[in-house]
Design a protein around this motif. Structure first.
Motif, PDB file in Angstrom:
ATOM      1  N   LYS A   3      51.116  14.599  28.713  1.00 20.99           N
ATOM      2  CA  LYS A   3      52.029  14.049  27.708  1.00 20.99           C
ATOM      3  C   LYS A   3      51.268  13.081  26.820  1.00 20.99           C
ATOM      4  CE  LYS A   3      53.535  13.202  31.451  1.00 20.99           C
ATOM      5  NZ  LYS A   3      54.013  12.532  32.679  1.00 20.99           N
ATOM      6  N   ILE A   4      51.282  13.365  25.521  1.00 26.24           N
ATOM      7  CA  ILE A   4      50.586  12.523  24.551  1.00 26.24           C
ATOM      8  C   ILE A   4      51.594  12.020  23.531  1.00 26.24           C
ATOM      9  CG2 ILE A   4      48.797  12.411  22.781  1.00 26.24           C
ATOM     10  CD1 ILE A   4      47.315  14.619  24.218  1.00 26.24           C
ATOM     11  N   ALA A   5      51.663  10.698  23.369  1.00 28.46           N
ATOM     12  CA  ALA A   5      52.510  10.089  22.346  1.00 28.46           C
ATOM     13  C   ALA A   5      51.657   9.814  21.116  1.00 28.46           C
ATOM     14  CB  ALA A   5      53.128   8.793  22.863  1.00 28.46           C
ATOM     15  N   ILE A   6      52.096  10.307  19.964  1.00 27.25           N
ATOM     16  CA  ILE A   6      51.413  10.032  18.705  1.00 27.25           C
ATOM     17  C   ILE A   6      52.190   8.914  18.030  1.00 27.25           C
ATOM     18  CG2 ILE A   6      50.756  10.909  16.441  1.00 27.25           C
ATOM     19  CD1 ILE A   6      50.943  13.192  19.478  1.00 27.25           C
ATOM     20  N   PHE A   7      51.588   7.737  17.963  1.00 28.43           N
ATOM     21  CA  PHE A   7      52.363   6.540  17.630  1.00 28.43           C
ATOM     22  C   PHE A   7      51.544   5.529  16.845  1.00 28.43           C
ATOM     23  CE2 PHE A   7      53.415   2.164  19.354  1.00 28.43           C
ATOM     24  CZ  PHE A   7      54.455   1.923  18.455  1.00 28.43           C
ATOM     25  N   ASN A   8      52.147   5.004  15.782  1.00 30.88           N
ATOM     26  CA  ASN A   8      51.627   3.824  15.108  1.00 30.88           C
ATOM     27  C   ASN A   8      52.813   3.008  14.625  1.00 30.88           C
ATOM     28  OD1 ASN A   8      50.371   1.871  13.416  1.00 30.88           O
ATOM     29  ND2 ASN A   8      48.688   3.277  12.986  1.00 30.88           N
ATOM     30  N   HIS A   9      52.631   1.718  14.590  1.00 31.30           N
ATOM     31  CA  HIS A   9      53.673   0.811  14.105  1.00 31.30           C
ATOM     32  C   HIS A   9      53.955   1.046  12.620  1.00 31.30           C
ATOM     33  CE1 HIS A   9      56.017  -2.798  13.573  1.00 31.30           C
ATOM     34  NE2 HIS A   9      55.151  -3.303  12.719  1.00 31.30           N
ATOM     35  N   LYS A  10      52.969   1.528  11.895  1.00 32.71           N
ATOM     36  CA  LYS A  10      53.061   1.726  10.447  1.00 32.71           C
ATOM     37  C   LYS A  10      53.446   3.171  10.137  1.00 32.71           C
ATOM     38  CE  LYS A  10      50.253   1.008   6.254  1.00 32.71           C
ATOM     39  NZ  LYS A  10      50.287   2.371   5.713  1.00 32.71           N
ATOM     40  N   ALA A  11      54.330   3.354   9.164  1.00 32.61           N
ATOM     41  CA  ALA A  11      54.693   4.692   8.707  1.00 32.61           C
ATOM     42  C   ALA A  11      53.640   5.229   7.743  1.00 32.61           C
ATOM     43  CB  ALA A  11      56.065   4.657   8.042  1.00 32.61           C
ATOM     44  N   ASP A  12      53.745   6.510   7.434  1.00 27.71           N
ATOM     45  CA  ASP A  12      52.893   7.156   6.422  1.00 27.71           C
ATOM     46  C   ASP A  12      51.411   7.080   6.761  1.00 27.71           C
ATOM     47  OD1 ASP A  12      55.153   7.840   4.845  1.00 27.71           O
ATOM     48  OD2 ASP A  12      55.172   5.815   4.001  1.00 27.71           O
ATOM     49  N   VAL A  13      51.101   7.290   8.030  1.00 26.55           N
ATOM     50  CA  VAL A  13      49.694   7.349   8.439  1.00 26.55           C
ATOM     51  C   VAL A  13      49.318   8.745   8.930  1.00 26.55           C
ATOM     52  CG1 VAL A  13      49.551   4.889   9.009  1.00 26.55           C
ATOM     53  CG2 VAL A  13      50.253   6.524  10.776  1.00 26.55           C
ATOM     54  N   GLY A  14      50.253   9.693   8.805  1.00 25.11           N
ATOM     55  CA  GLY A  14      49.969  11.058   9.227  1.00 25.11           C
ATOM     56  C   GLY A  14      50.365  11.366  10.650  1.00 25.11           C
ATOM     57  N   SER A  15      51.320  10.625  11.212  1.00 27.72           N
ATOM     58  CA  SER A  15      51.698  10.861  12.615  1.00 27.72           C
ATOM     59  C   SER A  15      52.323  12.242  12.816  1.00 27.72           C
ATOM     60  CB  SER A  15      52.688   9.780  13.079  1.00 27.72           C
ATOM     61  OG  SER A  15      52.069   8.523  13.130  1.00 27.72           O
ATOM     62  N   THR A  16      53.289  12.604  11.968  1.00 25.82           N
ATOM     63  CA  THR A  16      53.940  13.904  12.124  1.00 25.82           C
ATOM     64  C   THR A  16      52.961  15.033  11.841  1.00 25.82           C
ATOM     65  OG1 THR A  16      56.097  12.970  11.528  1.00 25.82           O
ATOM     66  CG2 THR A  16      55.849  15.353  11.329  1.00 25.82           C
ATOM     67  N   THR A  17      52.149  14.876  10.808  1.00 27.09           N
ATOM     68  CA  THR A  17      51.119  15.879  10.500  1.00 27.09           C
ATOM     69  C   THR A  17      50.180  16.066  11.682  1.00 27.09           C
ATOM     70  OG1 THR A  17      51.203  15.342   8.146  1.00 27.09           O
ATOM     71  CG2 THR A  17      49.221  16.442   8.928  1.00 27.09           C
ATOM     72  N   THR A  18      49.800  14.955  12.308  1.00 23.99           N
ATOM     73  CA  THR A  18      48.898  15.032  13.455  1.00 23.99           C
ATOM     74  C   THR A  18      49.580  15.670  14.656  1.00 23.99           C
ATOM     75  OG1 THR A  18      47.562  13.166  12.715  1.00 23.99           O
ATOM     76  CG2 THR A  18      47.562  13.617  15.085  1.00 23.99           C
ATOM     77  N   THR A  19      50.826  15.306  14.916  1.00 17.14           N
ATOM     78  CA  THR A  19      51.549  15.902  16.044  1.00 17.14           C
ATOM     79  C   THR A  19      51.604  17.411  15.914  1.00 17.14           C
ATOM     80  OG1 THR A  19      52.927  13.908  16.198  1.00 17.14           O
ATOM     81  CG2 THR A  19      53.703  15.876  17.349  1.00 17.14           C
ATOM     82  N   LEU A  20      52.031  17.880  14.759  1.00 17.89           N
ATOM     83  CA  LEU A  20      52.210  19.319  14.547  1.00 17.89           C
ATOM     84  C   LEU A  20      50.891  20.070  14.587  1.00 17.89           C
ATOM     85  CD1 LEU A  20      53.866  21.796  13.829  1.00 17.89           C
ATOM     86  CD2 LEU A  20      53.766  21.094  11.421  1.00 17.89           C
ATOM     87  N   ASN A  21      49.899  19.581  13.871  1.00 15.55           N
ATOM     88  CA  ASN A  21      48.654  20.349  13.765  1.00 15.55           C
ATOM     89  C   ASN A  21      47.779  20.236  15.001  1.00 15.55           C
ATOM     90  OD1 ASN A  21      48.980  21.518  11.091  1.00 15.55           O
ATOM     91  ND2 ASN A  21      48.926  19.416  10.378  1.00 15.55           N
ATOM     92  N   LEU A  22      47.865  19.128  15.721  1.00 15.45           N
ATOM     93  CA  LEU A  22      47.165  19.044  17.000  1.00 15.45           C
ATOM     94  C   LEU A  22      47.814  19.983  18.012  1.00 15.45           C
ATOM     95  CD1 LEU A  22      45.009  17.771  18.772  1.00 15.45           C
ATOM     96  CD2 LEU A  22      46.573  15.864  19.215  1.00 15.45           C
ATOM     97  N   ALA A  23      49.143  20.041  17.992  1.00 16.31           N
ATOM     98  CA  ALA A  23      49.842  20.989  18.873  1.00 16.31           C
ATOM     99  C   ALA A  23      49.421  22.419  18.554  1.00 16.31           C
ATOM    100  CB  ALA A  23      51.352  20.830  18.709  1.00 16.31           C
ATOM    101  N   ALA A  24      49.303  22.730  17.277  1.00 14.64           N
ATOM    102  CA  ALA A  24      48.899  24.076  16.879  1.00 14.64           C
ATOM    103  C   ALA A  24      47.468  24.382  17.323  1.00 14.64           C
ATOM    104  CB  ALA A  24      49.028  24.227  15.365  1.00 14.64           C
ATOM    105  N   ALA A  25      46.590  23.374  17.244  1.00 16.23           N
ATOM    106  CA  ALA A  25      45.216  23.561  17.719  1.00 16.23           C
ATOM    107  C   ALA A  25      45.211  23.840  19.217  1.00 16.23           C
ATOM    108  CB  ALA A  25      44.380  22.323  17.398  1.00 16.23           C
TER     109      ALA A  25
END
Length: 262
Positions: A3-25
């Protein structure tokens, strides 16, 4: 179940992009991957809303009516699987409190899910704020991946995340394993090198070598409701996320045994 949490206190740093594309990788290595949308803004869910998601199956039902996580999983046409969310999740702390019972509940649900979905890799797209929602994901995770865009404000945010994770350790009775990945990097800009240098000074080897550069394919694929490998598997963005996947494999191999079993 990793289980990996992709998390930052700041928005607009690419968290959702990273979650989706890392999952795809991960999926490209023929492994089962579950996306868990734990952001009330539901950007990850919105990416796939057009493919006929059942929006009655959402994460808040796990909290509200004790629906097992296994019953909330929806298969996507690209082979990934998703537990969707909506803005009801924003009421998590007001309805269920901020105590340990609420914070531990997701971890308990994932442990139950692991009994029937052993070998799955769960990537959690977290709410961009330090509170019950995001900390629930941290409590449940073996590793926290912190995307940090290459600007100076993101450094301050990374420091806040580090302090929050350190504060949790006496409660969890373990080190919260974390890694930082630089996103929206542009090697032509001096700021990118300066931010990387400062991040390495602050966090040392916890800053990954892989950097996610700013590529048109990453923005365009999200707009098309695809991950970058669907959109253009030969793009620099796809190569960056594949490199991130391989670098994380070495990190995972060296996680403490207690974290792997969490």
């Amino acid at each position: 179940m990793l289980k990996i949490a992709i998390f930052n206190h700041k928005a607009d740093v690419g968290s959702t992009t990273t979650t989706l594309n890392l999952a795809a990788a991960w999926q490209r290595q023929r492994q089962q991957v579950l996306l868990l949308d734990m952001d009330p803004q539901a950007r990850l869910t919105e990416t796939y809303k057009h493919v006929g998601l059942d929006m009655q199956k959402h994460l808040f039902r796990f909290y509200q009516s004790a629906t097992p996580l296994a019953d909330l999983i929806q298969p996507l046409r690209n082979g990934l699987q998703l537990i969707a969310t909506n803005n009801e999740l924003m009421h998590l702390d007001s309805q269920f409190g901020r105590g340990p019972a609420t914070l531990k509940r997701l971890g308990e649900g994932l442990a139950q899910l692991g009994e029937t979905h052993a070998g799955y890799h769960v990537l959690i797209d977290c709410f961009s704020g330090i509170g019950v929602i995001s900390l629930s994901a941290v409590f449940a995770s073996d590793l926290v991946l912190v995307p940090v865009s290459t600007d100076y404000l993101s450094i301050h945010s990374a420091v806040k995340v580090d302090k929050a994770l350190n504060a949790l350790e006496p409660v969890l009775k373990r080190r919260v394993q974390r890694r930082y990945v630089l996103t929206r990097a542009d090697k032509r800009k001096e700021m990118t090198a300066e931010v990387e240098q400062e991040m390495r000074r602050l966090f040392g080897d916890e800053v990954l070598l892989t950097k996610i550069s700013e590529h048109a394919a990453l923005a365009e694929s999200g707009r098309m409701g695809q991950h970058v490998f669907e959109y253009d598997a030969t793009s620099p963005g796809a190569r960056d996320y594949l490199a991130l996947y391989f670098e994380l494999q070495d990190v995972i191999k060296h996680l403490p045994r207690a974290a792997k079993a969490a």
